[in-house]
Enzyme design. Structure first.
Site, PDB file in Angstrom:
ATOM      1  N   LYS A 100      -4.912   2.616  -1.463  1.00  0.00           N
ATOM      2  CA  LYS A 100      -6.123   1.850  -1.750  1.00  0.00           C
ATOM      3  C   LYS A 100      -7.323   2.374  -0.966  1.00  0.00           C
ATOM      4  O   LYS A 100      -8.457   2.344  -1.462  1.00  0.00           O
ATOM      5  CB  LYS A 100      -5.886   0.369  -1.468  1.00  0.00           C
ATOM      6  CG  LYS A 100      -4.860  -0.273  -2.412  1.00  0.00           C
ATOM      7  CD  LYS A 100      -5.254  -0.153  -3.877  1.00  0.00           C
ATOM      8  CE  LYS A 100      -4.339  -0.955  -4.784  1.00  0.00           C
ATOM      9  NZ  LYS A 100      -4.730  -0.882  -6.207  1.00  0.00           N
TER      10      LYS A 100
ATOM     11  N   ALA B 192       1.947   2.845   2.527  1.00  0.00           N
ATOM     12  CA  ALA B 192       1.615   3.582   1.301  1.00  0.00           C
ATOM     13  C   ALA B 192       0.546   2.846   0.502  1.00  0.00           C
ATOM     14  O   ALA B 192      -0.412   3.461   0.017  1.00  0.00           O
ATOM     15  CB  ALA B 192       2.869   3.790   0.453  1.00  0.00           C
ATOM     16  N   TYR B 193       0.705   1.549   0.366  1.00  0.00           N
ATOM     17  CA  TYR B 193      -0.275   0.748  -0.379  1.00  0.00           C
ATOM     18  C   TYR B 193      -1.648   0.826   0.290  1.00  0.00           C
ATOM     19  O   TYR B 193      -2.666   1.049  -0.383  1.00  0.00           O
ATOM     20  CB  TYR B 193       0.202  -0.702  -0.453  1.00  0.00           C
ATOM     21  CG  TYR B 193      -0.676  -1.620  -1.252  1.00  0.00           C
ATOM     22  CD1 TYR B 193      -0.671  -1.586  -2.647  1.00  0.00           C
ATOM     23  CD2 TYR B 193      -1.507  -2.536  -0.630  1.00  0.00           C
ATOM     24  CE1 TYR B 193      -1.474  -2.434  -3.385  1.00  0.00           C
ATOM     25  CE2 TYR B 193      -2.312  -3.394  -1.366  1.00  0.00           C
ATOM     26  CZ  TYR B 193      -2.293  -3.341  -2.740  1.00  0.00           C
ATOM     27  OH  TYR B 193      -3.090  -4.188  -3.468  1.00  0.00           O
ATOM     28  N   SER B 194      -1.679   0.654   1.614  1.00  0.00           N
ATOM     29  CA  SER B 194      -2.947   0.707   2.333  1.00  0.00           C
ATOM     30  C   SER B 194      -3.603   2.074   2.194  1.00  0.00           C
ATOM     31  O   SER B 194      -4.815   2.188   1.966  1.00  0.00           O
ATOM     32  CB  SER B 194      -2.723   0.373   3.813  1.00  0.00           C
ATOM     33  OG  SER B 194      -2.182  -0.922   3.976  1.00  0.00           O
TER      34      SER B 194
END
Length: 246
Positions: A157, A152-154
């Protein structure tokens, strides 16, 4: 710390009460600007704003109404907004995609990507009306490379990078400049959201052999927020200790 020219400029920094955001607020204040610290932790935002001679507002970046209220309050207190640094974010769980909690995925995307969109959407009309603005979105090297067990973070971003390129092109024929930075990890409170294995993995990928200092990241962000940054827009600026390969 070398001074930049922020005299008379008003800058809103999301997630500005600590970490990278606070380092940006400190540099803006030290260079003659007026920082507005937008953070969910109002008490800490007020403490830091008082120290820096700025303004504090409680802001959940997923709430467009709260952003509009904070923007209006900031401009009443400090004057028209010249700069937005969209820095607020969370990492989310460190786990494989097949085990990733669906609600956690939605929360990371909402804060890390939709929050950037909502803040930019709120400030752009005023910047257009005043014919000046600087927007710096904080992405991550994870958005370029994709960190395992941080889907999710990747993804969020990477979305910030694409969004920045899109908005930068939309506004390229105006005096508003929109860029993003892609830092490698810095040892901030965000590490509390990560496993030690994830922290060790990130360090192993940095050729410089250390994590970034928040002041190093803030230095690049702040230059991108100055009037001197006049021809770079829709850009993605690396600050990763040599990790980035493009």
């Amino acid at each position: 710390m070398n001074a930049l020219d922020f005299k008379g400029r008003v800058a809103a920094i999301t997630g500005g009460a600590r970490g990278i955001g606070l380092a940006v607020a400190e540099r803006v204040a030290a260079s003659g600007g007026r920082p507005a610290i937008w953070d969910v932790d109002l008490a800490e935002a007020e403490t830091q704003a008082a120290r820096l001679g700025g303004f504090a507002a409680k802001v959940d970046v997923t709430d467009h109404a709260a952003i509009e209220v904070a923007l209006a309050a900031t401009e009443r207190a400090l004057g028209p907004l010249d700069i937005l640094v969209a820095n607020a974010g969370i990492t989310g769980p460190n786990t494989s995609v097949d085990q990733y909690p669906i609600e956690a995925w939605r929360q990371v995307i909402e804060i890390d990507l939709t929050g950037v969109f909502l803040c930019c959407r709120a400030v752009v009309p005023g910047m257009k009306a005043r014919n000046y603005g600087r927007i710096v979105n904080v992405a991550s090297i994870a958005g370029k490379e994709g960190n395992p067990n941080a889907a999710a973070y990747s993804a969020a971003k990477a979305g910030v990078i694409g969004f920045t390129k899109s908005l930068g092109k939309e506004l390229a024929q105006t005096p508003i400049r929109v860029n993003c930075v892609t830092p490698a990890a810095a040892a901030t409170d965000i590490f509390k959201q990560m496993t030690q294995a994830q922290i060790d993995y990130m360090l192993s990928k940095i050729p410089a052999g250390r994590f970034a200092q928040v002041e190093e990241i803030a230095a690049l962000i702040c230059w991108l927020a100055t009037e001197d940054c006049s021809f770079s827009t829709g850009g993605v600026f690396d600050v990763s200790g040599g990790r980035a390969t493009y």
